[in-house]
Design an enzyme around this catalytic site. Structure first.
Site, short mmCIF file in Angstrom:
data_model
loop_
_atom_site.label_atom_id
_atom_site.label_comp_id
_atom_site.label_asym_id
_atom_site.label_seq_id
_atom_site.Cartn_x
_atom_site.Cartn_y
_atom_site.Cartn_z
N PRO A 4 30.94 39.31 54.05
CA PRO A 4 30.03 38.19 53.74
C PRO A 4 30.32 37.60 52.37
O PRO A 4 30.98 38.24 51.54
CB PRO A 4 28.65 38.86 53.78
CG PRO A 4 28.88 40.32 53.74
CD PRO A 4 30.26 40.57 54.23
N HIS A 13 -2.58 32.12 53.58
CA HIS A 13 -1.29 32.22 54.28
C HIS A 13 -0.54 33.48 53.84
O HIS A 13 -0.14 34.29 54.67
CB HIS A 13 -0.48 30.95 53.97
CG HIS A 13 0.89 30.92 54.55
ND1 HIS A 13 1.26 30.04 55.53
CD2 HIS A 13 1.99 31.66 54.28
CE1 HIS A 13 2.52 30.25 55.84
NE2 HIS A 13 3.00 31.22 55.10
N GLU A 14 -0.40 33.65 52.54
CA GLU A 14 0.34 34.80 52.04
C GLU A 14 -0.41 36.10 52.34
O GLU A 14 0.19 37.12 52.67
CB GLU A 14 0.62 34.68 50.54
CG GLU A 14 1.47 33.47 50.14
CD GLU A 14 2.80 33.39 50.87
OE1 GLU A 14 3.34 34.45 51.26
OE2 GLU A 14 3.28 32.26 51.09
P1 ADP Z 1 33.81 36.65 47.67
O1 ADP Z 1 35.19 36.22 47.40
O2 ADP Z 1 33.71 37.82 48.60
O3 ADP Z 1 32.88 35.56 48.09
P2 ADP Z 1 33.91 37.22 44.90
O4 ADP Z 1 34.99 38.21 44.87
O5 ADP Z 1 34.26 35.85 44.49
O6 ADP Z 1 33.19 37.19 46.31
O7 ADP Z 1 32.72 37.76 44.00
C1 ADP Z 1 31.99 36.93 43.16
C2 ADP Z 1 31.60 37.68 41.90
O8 ADP Z 1 30.68 38.70 42.20
C3 ADP Z 1 32.77 38.36 41.27
O9 ADP Z 1 33.39 37.53 40.34
C4 ADP Z 1 32.14 39.56 40.60
O10 ADP Z 1 31.70 39.23 39.33
C5 ADP Z 1 30.95 39.85 41.45
N1 ADP Z 1 31.24 40.96 42.39
C6 ADP Z 1 31.26 40.87 43.74
N2 ADP Z 1 31.51 42.08 44.30
C7 ADP Z 1 31.66 42.94 43.28
C8 ADP Z 1 31.95 44.33 43.21
N3 ADP Z 1 32.13 45.08 44.31
N4 ADP Z 1 32.05 44.90 41.99
C9 ADP Z 1 31.88 44.17 40.88
N5 ADP Z 1 31.61 42.86 40.87
C10 ADP Z 1 31.49 42.23 42.05
ZN ZN Z 2 4.84 32.06 55.06
#
Ligand code: ADP
Ligand code: ZN
Ligand code: MG
Length: 630
Positions: free
Chosen positions: A215, A436-437
């Site tokens: 994801p 509602h909440e």
């Molecule tokens: P994706 O390419 O899967 O959408 P990214 O690799 O671009 O995600 O992640 C975005 C940012 O989130 C990274 O630059 C990092 O700072 C942080 N991040 C995501 N997953 C990790 C992880 N497993 N460990 C450390 N930082 C993470």
């Molecule tokens: Zn609601």
């Protein structure tokens, strides 16, 4: 290999065009000044000149083409006149009755006119506009290139190179927390890139292509950089969308270019981010006009087939839509190695938080474990932005250290968007929102399979007027039918509360209805949870793993089933509504108590909420202490 400036917004382009126009006006001004000549020198007629010479007032006459510059004996006095073309000036003056002896006393200079300057001046009226137009076009294309035209550099690969000795950009496995299985699998690639000889000598076949799937924000991009960092090889990265531009054929030639470049610096890694932008199933006709994309994809396939394992080149790619990829990409010999990245679990979240807190000074009360517990479902990217928001909060309040409270507040900010304190609700709206909440919260507390309530608030946030924060007790990989049914009832409880208390409905529950309908539909069409239809999947079949998006393209079931699916969804929803109504009716006093408290205090945290439940004779969900589960 160029690092292009990012796409330029339209406003910038306009400003540049305006700039070019200014230059244009400036140039025309200079031009007219040049051509219009020396306007501050008085112009006299030829007969006046002859009269002046006759009077002996003139010292020197300089002829330059048709222009005659006159210097008088009187110091500093000058004038100019025009002579007739084709006749000598002296002859004209004699004809005008200047005595020969007076004329001889005047110093007559004929300036050479065959120089380049003369020609240029003659050509200027034609040349300058052309030059200017050329300049204008050049200037605009230069600007447009940033805006995606690339008119002059198509073909060239736009990959960015991270050199192995670039310490500033270097990322290793230490910078990526969690994703343990993925790292283990990639370690093999790292080993190969580090010492390819060992593998080649024994005849081992190393995968050419590695596809990272997971994801958004799960760390695909950062992990592939880390592979290059660990192995110490050059890393060529390009995004799928960068292949495809305005001109047909650009993508394919970019691919060729990229592979050529990478082969030269092998061992190396080529990384194609968001490969679904070019790698979608061919011939699907989705989006129309796909020729360019298909050519690019074909070229990628050709290049991947066209190099041998001993070229020490590894192609990595990332996507969050593996379901839409062309099967040809996944064939053996191409991206046959697939690595799945999951969202981090609680321990991983704590590790990721630690990584991103490296340069942040923390107050003593900070407990990252608690933050990790409160953030199920957060991706690595979410956690990164949580840390960042926490630091921003501390800085804005002029504190030198980030406190636990900053981090806790940031959880909600990342999850739901910023609080909108200025968005004041009217008294009536406040009442409706509170009920509602309270409806959501009450249903979540009574229904056995719903997630417990962490916080209720009627301060609007993002687009929601209020919110009830429910968090699962533990990370869930599987969701059961009973949990689905309770979740749907909780979603509808806000709607039911409004209907019951006010006898009217607002636009408030629209999002709740979407959520509930979506859940019910998934139950029926994806997970075989409807008794009437049984174990049949109508959406998201095998081989099309889903990562948080709906299924694209047409439906593949008959109308007969379509009608039954709709009936089942409607049945589930109406049963859930009935369930919600029953709960609210049975616990009406509790509903009133929660709503009244909300109107008073605007937010109720978990402890206060549970006290309120106990006071009304409801046992809160067993407070499972997560520490004991490890
Ligand atoms: P994706 O390419 O899967 O959408 P990214 O690799 O671009 O995600 O992640 C975005 C940012 O989130 C990274 O630059 C990092 O700072 C942080 N991040 C995501 N997953 C990790 C992880 N497993 N460990 C450390 N930082 C993470
Ligand atoms: Zn609601
Ligand atoms: Mg990415």
């Amino acid at each position: 290999m160029k690092k292009e400036p990012n796409k330029m917004p339209l406003g910038n382009l306009l400003r540049n065009a305006l700039g070019a126009l200014m230059v244009f006006f400036l140039l025309s001004a200079v031009y007219s000044w040049l051509v219009g000549g020396t306007s501050n020198v008085p112009e006299i007629s030829l007969s006046e000149l002859s009269a002046d010479i006759t009077k002996g007032l003139v010292a020197k006459v300089t002829v330059n083409g048709e222009v005659v510059a006159i210097d008088y004996v009187e110091a500093g006095k000058v004038a100019q006149t025009k002579k007739e073309t084709g006749t000598a000036l002296s002859q004209t003056l004699l004809n005008l009755g200047v005595p020969k002896d007076k004329l001889d006393k005047v110093n007559i200079n004929i300036e050479e006119q065959s120089g380049t300057g003369y020609w240029l001046l003659g050509l200027a009226p034609f040349l300058l506009p052309i030059l200017f137009i050329a300049f204008f076009i050049w200037y605009l294309t230069r600007q447009m290139r940033g805006a995606g035209m690339q008119a002059l550099s198509f073909g060239q690969s736009k990959a960015r190179l991270t050199a192995p000795d670039d310490q500033k950009q270097k990322i290793t496995f230490k910078d990526v927390a969690g994703v343990k299985e993925a790292k283990e699998e990639l370690l093999e690639i790292v080993d190969f890139l580090k010492s390819p000889k060992r593998f080649l000598e024994i005849g081992a076949r190393i995968p050419k292509g590695v596809l990272l799937m997971g994801p958004p924000g799960s760390g695909k991009t950062i992990l592939s950089r880390a592979v290059a960092g660990e192995a110490g090889v050059p890393f060529f990265s390009i995004s799928g969308s960068e292949f495809v531009e305005m001109f047909v054929g650009v993508g394919a030639s970019r691919v060729r270019d990229l592979f050529q470049m990478a082969k030269k610096s092998a061992p190396a890694i080529i990384f194609i981010d968001e490969i679904d932008a070019v790698g979608r199933v061919r011939g699907g006709g989705l989006g129309g006009g796909n020729d360019e994309r298909e050519q690019t994809l074909n070229q990628i396939l050709v290049e991947m087939d066209g190099f041998e394992p001993n070229e020490k080149l590894i192609i990595m790619a990332a996507t969050n839509r593996p379901d839409v990829l062309d099967p040809a990409l996944l064939r053996p010999g191409r991206f046959d190695r697939r690595v799945v990245l999951d969202l981090p679990d609680r321990n991983d979240r704590e590790e990721i938080l630690k990584i991103h807190s490296r340069k942040k000074p923390f107050a003593e009360d900070v407990n990252l474990r608690v933050v990790a517990e409160r953030t199920p479902g957060f991706s690595g990217a979410d956690l990164y932005s949580l840390m960042n928001e926490g630091a921003i909060l501390a800085a804005r309040e002029n504190r030198k250290k980030v406190s636990q409270f900053d981090l806790i507040r940031s959880i909600e900010k990342v999850m739901l968007g910023p609080e909108r304190k200025s968005h004041l609700l009217s008294k009536k709206e406040k009442e409706i929102t509170a009920y509602h909440e309270a409806g959501h919260a009450l249903a979540a507390s009574v229904l056995p399979f719903a997630d417990p309530v962490h916080k209720i608030s009627i301060i609007s946030r993002g687009r929601a007027a209020g919110y009830t924060l429910k968090l699962p007790i533990e990370d869930r990989k599987l969701q059961s039918r009973r949990e689905f049914l309770d979740d749907i009832a909780v979603s509808l409880a806000g709607y039911s509360a409004e209907k019951m208390i006010f006898g009217d409905l607002t636009t408030g529950p629209s999002n709740d209805l979407q959520v509930a309908t979506g859940l019910a539909r998934d139950m029926v069409a994806k997970y075989g949870m409807s008794e009437k239809l049984g174990p049949m999947a109508f959406e998201g079949q095998l081989g099309r793993p889903m990562f948080g998006y709906g299924f694209e393209g047409g439906v593949d079931y008959s109308e007969r089933f379509g009608a039954v699916i709709d009936d089942e969804v409607a049945r589930i929803l109406s049963e859930a509504e009935k369930k919600a109504e029953e709960i609210l009716t049975k616990h009406r006093p509790t509903l009133n108590a929660i709503a009244t408290r909300l109107i008073e205090t605007e937010t109720i945290e978990r402890e206060a909420f549970e006290k309120l439940l106990v006071a009304n004779g409801i046992t809160p969900k067993q407070k499972q202490d997560i520490e004991h589960q490890v």
